[in-house]
Motif scaffolding. Structure first.
Motif, PDB file in Angstrom:
ATOM      1  N   ARG A   1       0.662  -1.039   0.048  1.00 58.12           N
ATOM      2  CA  ARG A   1       0.114   0.154  -0.140  1.00 58.12           C
ATOM      3  C   ARG A   1       0.898   1.114   0.030  1.00 58.12           C
ATOM      4  N   PHE A   2       0.877   2.075  -0.815  1.00 59.84           N
ATOM      5  CA  PHE A   2       1.710   3.130  -1.152  1.00 59.84           C
ATOM      6  C   PHE A   2       0.958   4.458  -0.436  1.00 59.84           C
ATOM      7  N   ARG A   3       1.766   5.267   0.122  1.00 64.23           N
ATOM      8  CA  ARG A   3       1.047   6.470   0.740  1.00 64.23           C
ATOM      9  C   ARG A   3       0.511   7.446  -0.651  1.00 64.23           C
ATOM     10  N   ASP A   4      -0.105   8.546  -0.167  1.00 62.70           N
ATOM     11  CA  ASP A   4      -0.643   9.577  -1.141  1.00 62.70           C
ATOM     12  C   ASP A   4       0.547  10.466  -1.224  1.00 62.70           C
ATOM     13  N   LEU A   5       1.351   9.987  -2.237  1.00 55.12           N
ATOM     14  CA  LEU A   5       2.517  10.820  -2.596  1.00 55.12           C
ATOM     15  C   LEU A   5       2.264  12.119  -3.259  1.00 55.12           C
ATOM     16  N   ASP A   6       2.964  13.310  -2.887  1.00 52.59           N
ATOM     17  CA  ASP A   6       2.849  14.266  -3.846  1.00 52.59           C
ATOM     18  C   ASP A   6       4.405  14.264  -4.695  1.00 52.59           C
ATOM     19  N   ASP A   7       4.189  15.173  -5.777  1.00 51.98           N
ATOM     20  CA  ASP A   7       5.110  15.323  -6.839  1.00 51.98           C
ATOM     21  C   ASP A   7       6.207  15.457  -6.386  1.00 51.98           C
ATOM     22  N   ALA A   8       6.479  16.199  -5.309  1.00 51.62           N
ATOM     23  CA  ALA A   8       7.810  16.539  -4.698  1.00 51.62           C
ATOM     24  C   ALA A   8       8.560  15.627  -4.249  1.00 51.62           C
ATOM     25  N   GLU A   9       7.602  14.776  -3.532  1.00 46.34           N
ATOM     26  CA  GLU A   9       8.085  13.293  -2.745  1.00 46.34           C
ATOM     27  C   GLU A   9       8.814  12.216  -3.794  1.00 46.34           C
ATOM     28  N   ILE A  10       7.923  12.339  -4.637  1.00 44.94           N
ATOM     29  CA  ILE A  10       8.324  11.426  -5.689  1.00 44.94           C
ATOM     30  C   ILE A  10       9.755  11.955  -6.526  1.00 44.94           C
ATOM     31  N   GLU A  11       9.696  13.159  -6.849  1.00 48.26           N
ATOM     32  CA  GLU A  11      10.820  13.616  -7.348  1.00 48.26           C
ATOM     33  C   GLU A  11      12.291  13.302  -6.644  1.00 48.26           C
ATOM     34  N   ARG A  12      11.946  13.711  -5.249  1.00 52.47           N
ATOM     35  CA  ARG A  12      13.050  13.468  -4.121  1.00 52.47           C
ATOM     36  C   ARG A  12      13.700  12.086  -4.194  1.00 52.47           C
ATOM     37  N   TYR A  13      12.552  11.190  -4.266  1.00 53.65           N
ATOM     38  CA  TYR A  13      12.917   9.877  -4.038  1.00 53.65           C
ATOM     39  C   TYR A  13      13.734   9.366  -5.381  1.00 53.65           C
ATOM     40  N   LEU A  14      13.260   9.664  -6.698  1.00 53.02           N
ATOM     41  CA  LEU A  14      13.826   9.099  -7.655  1.00 53.02           C
ATOM     42  C   LEU A  14      15.169   9.818  -7.952  1.00 53.02           C
ATOM     43  N   GLN A  15      15.443  11.081  -7.427  1.00 53.33           N
ATOM     44  CA  GLN A  15      16.711  11.696  -7.638  1.00 53.33           C
ATOM     45  C   GLN A  15      17.688  10.931  -6.601  1.00 53.33           C
ATOM     46  N   ALA A  16      17.031  10.624  -5.405  1.00 50.35           N
ATOM     47  CA  ALA A  16      18.063   9.732  -4.258  1.00 50.35           C
ATOM     48  C   ALA A  16      18.376   8.350  -4.781  1.00 50.35           C
ATOM     49  N   GLU A  17      17.462   7.701  -5.122  1.00 45.52           N
ATOM     50  CA  GLU A  17      17.496   6.227  -5.671  1.00 45.52           C
ATOM     51  C   GLU A  17      17.596   5.528  -6.989  1.00 45.52           C
ATOM     52  N   THR A  18      17.128   6.678  -7.906  1.00 45.25           N
ATOM     53  CA  THR A  18      16.990   5.981  -9.238  1.00 45.25           C
ATOM     54  C   THR A  18      16.648   4.618  -9.673  1.00 45.25           C
ATOM     55  N   PRO A  19      15.643   4.112  -9.119  1.00 41.24           N
ATOM     56  CA  PRO A  19      15.235   2.882  -9.075  1.00 41.24           C
ATOM     57  C   PRO A  19      14.681   2.088 -10.506  1.00 41.24           C
ATOM     58  N   TYR A  20      15.289   2.515 -11.536  1.00 39.97           N
ATOM     59  CA  TYR A  20      14.756   2.413 -13.015  1.00 39.97           C
ATOM     60  C   TYR A  20      14.741   1.129 -13.235  1.00 39.97           C
ATOM     61  N   ASP A  21      15.652   0.158 -12.573  1.00 38.67           N
ATOM     62  CA  ASP A  21      15.529  -1.583 -13.039  1.00 38.67           C
ATOM     63  C   ASP A  21      14.725  -2.359 -11.965  1.00 38.67           C
ATOM     64  N   CYS A  22      13.649  -1.530 -11.395  1.00 35.54           N
ATOM     65  CA  CYS A  22      12.869  -2.183 -10.369  1.00 35.54           C
ATOM     66  C   CYS A  22      11.297  -2.037 -10.822  1.00 35.54           C
ATOM     67  N   ALA A  23      10.892  -3.243 -10.908  1.00 34.19           N
ATOM     68  CA  ALA A  23       9.218  -3.179 -11.298  1.00 34.19           C
ATOM     69  C   ALA A  23       8.455  -2.498 -10.345  1.00 34.19           C
ATOM     70  N   GLY A  24       7.888  -1.338 -10.865  1.00 34.44           N
ATOM     71  CA  GLY A  24       6.985  -0.427 -10.024  1.00 34.44           C
ATOM     72  C   GLY A  24       7.933   0.765  -9.378  1.00 34.44           C
ATOM     73  N   SER A  25       9.219   0.691  -9.677  1.00 29.35           N
ATOM     74  CA  SER A  25       9.768   1.948  -9.331  1.00 29.35           C
ATOM     75  C   SER A  25      10.172   2.280  -7.732  1.00 29.35           C
ATOM     76  N   ALA A  26       9.876   1.185  -7.122  1.00 26.21           N
ATOM     77  CA  ALA A  26      10.161   1.259  -5.576  1.00 26.21           C
ATOM     78  C   ALA A  26      11.107   0.260  -5.104  1.00 26.21           C
TER      79      ALA A  26
END
Length: 199
Positions: A133-158
């Motif tokens: 169950r994902f939290r109700d993420l805002d766009d800023a949280e999503i962007e910070r996460y992707l900049q920090a972890e770059t999970p582009y090789d993971c199904a579902g990006s998390a």
């Protein structure tokens, strides 16, 4: 009960995923790694669960054909969002779109594992669904996460084993390593059935 597998039977992980390699290494068994040559394109109308099961078997069989004396593990994971399969995003833009789709919702990560040995005729497949169950993420949280972890090789990006855990409200599973990419409880059960000695 099959006899324990002895040389020349070896263990081969039919996957190039570093996550699966790290998980399998926990079992303390020597193993080799081989890349399966499998087209991972979903069939028309194929459900995520069916896709994961089919690809896990296809990967195990493809590698077993090249290593007929080995016990081969194949695995595949598909993120299931209300019946829609979400694969590895590959890019920042696709990862952003995936996380926006999943925010505030429950995603089932369908992680299938197959164990095949051509020499003995052994073949089993199983699947470990994990509800996330994902939290109700805002766009800023999503962007910070992707900049920090770059999970582009993971199904579902998390990546739940990393910073991705901060995106979640809950995880429900009976095989917790399944979310990372290889359900070890099921894998151990199948390897024992194939004749390997664990622990």
């Amino acid at each position: 009960m099959p006899e324990p597998v002895r040389p020349p039977y070896s263990l081969v992980l039919g996957s190039t995923s570093r996550y699966r390699r790290e998980l399998l290494a926990r079992l303390g068994l020597p193993f080799d790694v081989a890349a399966p040559d499998v087209d991972e394109t979903p069939l028309p109308g194929e459900a995520p669960r069916a896709l994961a099961l089919r690809l896990a078997q296809a990967k195990a069989r493809a590698v077993a054909a090249q290593h007929p004396q080995a016990v081969v593990i194949g695995s595949d994971q598909v993120a299931d969002l209300a019946g829609q399969p979400l694969g590895k995003p590959g890019t920042h833009e696709r990862a952003t779109a995936q996380l926006r789709q999943m925010r505030g919702r429950t995603v089932v990560f369908q992680t299938a594992v197959a164990v095949v040995c051509q020499a003995t005729g052994f073949a089993q497949v199983d699947i470990a669904p994990v509800e996330v169950r994902f939290r109700d993420l805002d766009d800023a949280e999503i962007e910070r996460y992707l900049q920090a972890e770059t999970p582009y090789d993971c199904a579902g990006s998390a990546k739940s084993e990393g910073l991705g855990i901060s995106l979640l409200d809950a995880i429900v599973s009976d095989d917790p390593t399944a979310l990372v990419g290889l359900p070890l409880i099921r894998t151990c059960r199948m390897l024992r059935a194939a004749g390997l000695v664990l622990p």
